[in-house]
Design an enzyme around this catalytic site. Structure first.
Site, PDB file in Angstrom:
ATOM      1  N   LEU A  63      -1.248  15.424  -7.794  1.00 53.47           N
ATOM      2  CA  LEU A  63      -1.914  14.146  -7.558  1.00 53.47           C
ATOM      3  C   LEU A  63      -2.504  13.666  -8.898  1.00 53.47           C
ATOM      4  O   LEU A  63      -3.669  13.939  -9.208  1.00 53.47           O
ATOM      5  CB  LEU A  63      -3.018  14.372  -6.515  1.00 53.47           C
ATOM      6  CG  LEU A  63      -3.443  13.217  -5.640  1.00 53.47           C
ATOM      7  CD1 LEU A  63      -4.361  13.712  -4.533  1.00 53.47           C
ATOM      8  CD2 LEU A  63      -4.108  12.115  -6.417  1.00 53.47           C
ATOM      9  N   GLU A  73      -1.795  10.310 -11.382  1.00 50.42           N
ATOM     10  CA  GLU A  73      -0.973   9.120 -11.615  1.00 50.42           C
ATOM     11  C   GLU A  73      -0.560   8.936 -13.077  1.00 50.42           C
ATOM     12  O   GLU A  73       0.571   8.525 -13.356  1.00 50.42           O
ATOM     13  CB  GLU A  73      -1.692   7.868 -11.107  1.00 50.42           C
ATOM     14  CG  GLU A  73      -1.691   7.699  -9.591  1.00 50.42           C
ATOM     15  CD  GLU A  73      -2.704   8.587  -8.876  1.00 50.42           C
ATOM     16  OE1 GLU A  73      -3.524   9.233  -9.564  1.00 50.42           O
ATOM     17  OE2 GLU A  73      -2.684   8.631  -7.631  1.00 50.42           O
ATOM     18  N   PHE A 112      -0.095   4.106  -3.705  1.00 54.31           N
ATOM     19  CA  PHE A 112      -0.792   2.861  -3.374  1.00 54.31           C
ATOM     20  C   PHE A 112      -1.137   2.152  -4.677  1.00 54.31           C
ATOM     21  O   PHE A 112      -1.658   2.790  -5.606  1.00 54.31           O
ATOM     22  CB  PHE A 112      -2.111   3.147  -2.633  1.00 54.31           C
ATOM     23  CG  PHE A 112      -1.933   3.604  -1.221  1.00 54.31           C
ATOM     24  CD1 PHE A 112      -1.889   2.689  -0.170  1.00 54.31           C
ATOM     25  CD2 PHE A 112      -1.816   4.957  -0.934  1.00 54.31           C
ATOM     26  CE1 PHE A 112      -1.736   3.131   1.144  1.00 54.31           C
ATOM     27  CE2 PHE A 112      -1.664   5.393   0.370  1.00 54.31           C
ATOM     28  CZ  PHE A 112      -1.623   4.475   1.413  1.00 54.31           C
ATOM     29  N   ASP A 119      -3.576   0.462  -5.273  1.00 55.15           N
ATOM     30  CA  ASP A 119      -5.006   0.669  -5.486  1.00 55.15           C
ATOM     31  C   ASP A 119      -5.303   1.871  -6.401  1.00 55.15           C
ATOM     32  O   ASP A 119      -6.388   1.974  -6.959  1.00 55.15           O
ATOM     33  CB  ASP A 119      -5.690   0.903  -4.142  1.00 55.15           C
ATOM     34  CG  ASP A 119      -5.220  -0.081  -3.083  1.00 55.15           C
ATOM     35  OD1 ASP A 119      -6.025  -0.870  -2.603  1.00 55.15           O
ATOM     36  OD2 ASP A 119      -4.007  -0.080  -2.744  1.00 55.15           O
ATOM     37  N   ILE A 125      -3.263   2.926  -8.957  1.00 55.48           N
ATOM     38  CA  ILE A 125      -2.375   2.913 -10.133  1.00 55.48           C
ATOM     39  C   ILE A 125      -3.181   3.038 -11.434  1.00 55.48           C
ATOM     40  O   ILE A 125      -2.648   3.377 -12.480  1.00 55.48           O
ATOM     41  CB  ILE A 125      -1.514   1.621 -10.148  1.00 55.48           C
ATOM     42  CG1 ILE A 125      -0.277   1.816 -11.024  1.00 55.48           C
ATOM     43  CG2 ILE A 125      -2.323   0.408 -10.586  1.00 55.48           C
ATOM     44  CD1 ILE A 125       0.766   0.721 -10.863  1.00 55.48           C
ATOM     45  N   PRO A 147      -5.311   5.105 -12.974  1.00 49.96           N
ATOM     46  CA  PRO A 147      -5.252   6.202 -13.956  1.00 49.96           C
ATOM     47  C   PRO A 147      -4.008   6.121 -14.839  1.00 49.96           C
ATOM     48  O   PRO A 147      -3.978   6.695 -15.928  1.00 49.96           O
ATOM     49  CB  PRO A 147      -5.205   7.466 -13.079  1.00 49.96           C
ATOM     50  CG  PRO A 147      -5.785   7.056 -11.779  1.00 49.96           C
ATOM     51  CD  PRO A 147      -5.415   5.600 -11.599  1.00 49.96           C
ATOM     52  N   HIS A 175      -6.983   0.132   0.163  1.00 48.04           N
ATOM     53  CA  HIS A 175      -5.599   0.195   0.662  1.00 48.04           C
ATOM     54  C   HIS A 175      -5.034  -1.210   0.798  1.00 48.04           C
ATOM     55  O   HIS A 175      -4.117  -1.441   1.566  1.00 48.04           O
ATOM     56  CB  HIS A 175      -5.526   0.915   2.014  1.00 48.04           C
ATOM     57  CG  HIS A 175      -5.930   2.340   1.934  1.00 48.04           C
ATOM     58  ND1 HIS A 175      -7.234   2.755   1.998  1.00 48.04           N
ATOM     59  CD2 HIS A 175      -5.194   3.472   1.745  1.00 48.04           C
ATOM     60  CE1 HIS A 175      -7.300   4.069   1.880  1.00 48.04           C
ATOM     61  NE2 HIS A 175      -6.070   4.531   1.715  1.00 48.04           N
TER      62      HIS A 175
END
Ligand SMILES: Cc1ncc(C[n+]2csc(CCOP(=O)(O)OP(=O)(O)O)c2C)c(N)n1
Ligand SMILES: [Mg+2]
Length: 718
Positions: free
Chosen positions: A447, A449, A472, A474, A476, A478, A519
């Site tokens: 996990l 990004e 998602f 939302d 993105i 990182p 979300h």
């Protein structure tokens, strides 16, 4: 000039010299000295205002020259950082090339004059173009090392990659490894830790060299790194070979790096060497370390200078006498003088070349080559089913394609696949792909990004075609630096020497009541703002098939925005249009023809516009609807032609009202088509606020049909 006369050489103490012969030892010293003199010359040029910046490798020469000696030029993959001049010289970059970079010459092989000095890059030697961002290289190096393991098993992918544009630089050799380096400060970046995590999980052949000069600009290591030692801190990564060395001693560095590199070549996993070095010339010419380093500290560092120490060793061991050292140095001084003169006389890039290599010169995804007729078959598919079907056909066609991200696999524990259905994405967009194509092609990532995008960049740079997923929109953020500063820029900043045409699929938009602020986000304008990136956003299953295939077959990085609200709607389904169906980028779709008002839109608002148009039609109002479907590039011709036709225009979008994507389209219409309009161009968009969990707080993240109807009526009354 160097004297060729051989002196009486004392017998070489081979174990002490770690098996290096006299010529190699002299080459080591020569490279270290050459690196220092090139730095000195650049400093002089900067002081004469002939170059604009200088950052030196001084104090780092010993360990980097030693590592360079151990790497295989043009075979191993190199992700260096700005203090790796000696390493690059050792690998084959010429002194002239380094100075062409310093002066920003047209023929600078690293960037054609586009980047600052010491931003290494050289396709011939697999030195991958570096940006100014500290730490981004780590996760890209992971992707490059994954390509090593992939090509090892999949020769068809390698053959295909070699035939693609820039394929002459694609390669794979047994035992190749990936080198990645940074300073001590950059190890505080999340990407360092993300990369180590994946490198250890996958046992990647990655050689990390951490060049610890005790400072990151003015921040000392004890403030940077808990316990002041990065090698101690990473001690519990399983399978990571860890070693420390005095990076100012080329012999010790050589021995330590040799063992670490061998560990990687033997495919035992990643290795990290923590080298203690010095930084005698301040951080850069823009810095003065006297502002924060004591005189005693500086004095101590001066005693550890790699050049003076190693020249003493050479004399003491009888390899060169003082006169020969002076001769060698004079020869290097001469060479540096000559190449500096050549660099200063070199041509600069022309102003009109600035737009070259923003996008691929080889594949134009807007061209008619991507126009195709659908060959329909099968039952109608939803948008999300169409993503999976299109990926499946493309993966069948092209073994270079890998699919990864969070939860995209059917089941990472492959033995479970016998008894479970499989996950295949939180929205099921990748369902069944792992089962069909194997776990080396379709796999879950940690996990993380930034590393999802960074790894895609590394793989794509080596000729693979990663299709990575950001679960998602939302989340993105990182990955923002990897996208904005790396993915979009790789081709441009290397002047076309490197590219990373990855596809980043992103689930976007408001889709369910209760999705709330994390979300439901939009924000496509943030990415259409980035040159070098293609951004598309289909609103129908047919366009998903056509645009996703174009995204995969195109030679540029693509952000493929999939609206979550549209994934399973009945109204946008389509039969499968066949394995070669593509839609060119930058071509809008006329959804409905009309003669009173035009609605220019995309994404989830296309259908709402259709519903509004149907209702207005019953009231005798004729509405034209344009679905942009491709946001960068976008179809200005289609926009202009509908505006000229109806003279009344609405731009409807889900992104924020202010600074949203449609605001820019509306501004351009107002600018360039003012004379054509009978009424001001209207924006209909989500409010400038958040979508909240409770519907009675805020459920209008998507503008409603009623908003569109009202806007049309207002325009007609104008
Ligand atoms: C992401 C990012 N943050 C900040 C900077 C500005 N910056 C450039 S070099 C540097 C210090 C790096 O220190 P270190 O990693 O120890 O390398 P050194 O320069 O000491 O060799 C900083 C803060 C940057 N280039 N990129
Ligand atoms: Mg440092």
């Amino acid at each position: 000039m160097a004297s060729q006369t051989r002196i009486k050489v004392a017998k070489l103490d081979s174990p002490k010299m770690h098996g290096l012969d006299r010529d190699t030892l002299i080459r080591l010293y020569r490279t270290m000295y050459l690196s220092r003199k090139l730095d000195d010359r650049e400093i002089q040029l900067k002081r004469q205002n002939k170059i604009y910046f200088q950052i030196s490798s001084a104090g780092h020469e010993a360990v980097t020259a030693a590592a360079g000696l151990l790497l295989r030029p043009g075979v191993d993959w190199i992700y260096p950082y700005y203090r790796d001049r000696a390493l690059c010289l050792m690998l084959g970059v010429t002194p002239l090339e380094t100075l062409l970079q310093a002066v920003g010459a047209k023929d600078d092989p690293s960037s054609g004059g586009r980047q600052m000095p010491s931003h290494w890059g050289h396709p011939e030697w697999n030195i991958v173009s570096r940006s100014s961002c500290t730490g981004t290289q780590f996760v890209q190096a992971v992707g490059a090392a994954e390509a090593t393991l992939y090509y090892q098993e999949r020769s068809k992918a390698l053959a295909k990659a070699k035939k693609a544009p820039l394929g002459k630089y694609v390669g794979y050799e047994d035992n190749e490894i990936v080198y990645v380096s940074s300073g001590d400060g950059a190890t505080s970046e999340g990407e360092f830790w993300e990369s180590l995590n994946t490198a250890c999980i996958k046992k990647l052949p990655m050689f990390y060299l951490i060049e610890d000069n005790g400072y990151a600009i003015s921040v000392p290591v004890e403030v940077q790194t808990a316990g002041s030692s990065i090698s101690k801190l990473v001690g519990s990564f399983p399978g990571l070979h860890i070693a420390e060395c005095d990076g100012t001693d080329p012999l010790e560095s050589y021995a330590v790096c040799r063992e670490a590199i061998q560990y990687c070549r033997d495919r035992r996993g990643p290795a990290l060497v923590h080298a203690q070095v010095t930084r005698p010339y301040s951080h850069s010419l823009s810095d003065d370390e006297k502002l924060y380093k004591s005189a005693e500290e500086r004095e101590r560092e001066a005693h550890r200078d790699p050049l003076s120490k190693f020249s003493l060793v050479l004399v003491r061991e009888g390899l060169l006498d003082q006169k020969q050292i002076e001769d060698l140095e004079a020869q290097v001084d001469n060479e540096v003088r000559e190449v500096a003169d050549q660099a200063l006389a070199a041509a600069e890039p022309s102003i009109d070349s600035i737009k070259v290599n923003v996008y691929s010169p080889d594949v134009d995804p807007t061209s008619s080559a991507f126009e195709a007729e659908p060959q329909y078959h099968g039952a109608p598919k939803t948008m999300v089913e169409m993503v999976a079907a299109t990926l499946s056909d493309e993966m069948l066609r092209d073994e270079r394609i890998t699919v990864f991200g969070e939860d995209v696999a059917d089941a990472s524990r492959e033995e479970n696949l016998k008894s479970v259905k499989g996950k295949g994405g939180v929205f099921k967009a990748t369902a069944g792909l792992q089962r069909k194509f194997g776990a080396d092609r379709v796999f879950n990532s940690p996990l993380a990004e930034a590393s999802i995008v960074g790894r895609a960049i590394g793989m794509a740079t080596r000729g693979l075609k990663p299709v990575a997923e950001i679960q998602f929109f939302d989340y993105i953020w990182p990955a923002m630096m990897q996208i904005r500063d790396e993915l979009c820029v790789m081709r441009w900043r290397s002047n076309g020497a490197f590219k990373c045409p990855a596809v980043i699929r992103v689930a976007i938009g408001g889709y369910l009541t209760g999705g709330a602020v994390y979300h439901s986000q939009s924000g496509e304008s943030i990415f259409t703002h980035c040159p070098g990136l293609r951004v598309v956003m289909p609103s129908t299953a047919l366009d998903v098939a056509g645009l996703l295939r174009t995204a995969i077959r195109c030679d540029d990085p693509v952000m493929f925005l999939e609206h979550k609200h549209l994934y399973r709607q009945p109204y946008n389904r389509s039969e499968y249009p066949g394995p070669d169906y593509t839609v060119p980028f930058g071509k809008a779709r006329v959804v409905a023809e009309g003669s009173d008002v035009s609605i220019i839109t995309y994404g989830a608002l296309v259908h709402r516009a259709e519903v509004a148009a149907a209702q207005l039609g019953r009231e005798g109002v004729s509405v034209e609807i344009i679905d942009l479907r491709s946001l960068s590039p976008y179809d200005w011709e289609a926009i202009a032609s509908t505006a000229r036709k109806n003279h009344r225009v609405i731009v409807a979008y889900e992104d924020m009202l202010s600074w949203g994507y449609g605001a820019e389209i509306a501004a351009r219409i107002a600018d360039e088509l003012f004379e054509e309009l009978d009424a001001p161009v209207r924006r209909v968009a989500a409010m400038d606020t958040f979508c909240a969990y409770q519907p009675n707080l805020e459920d209008v993240i998507l503008p409603q049909t009623s908003h569109l109807i009202n806007a049309v009526k207002q325009l007609l009354e104008y």
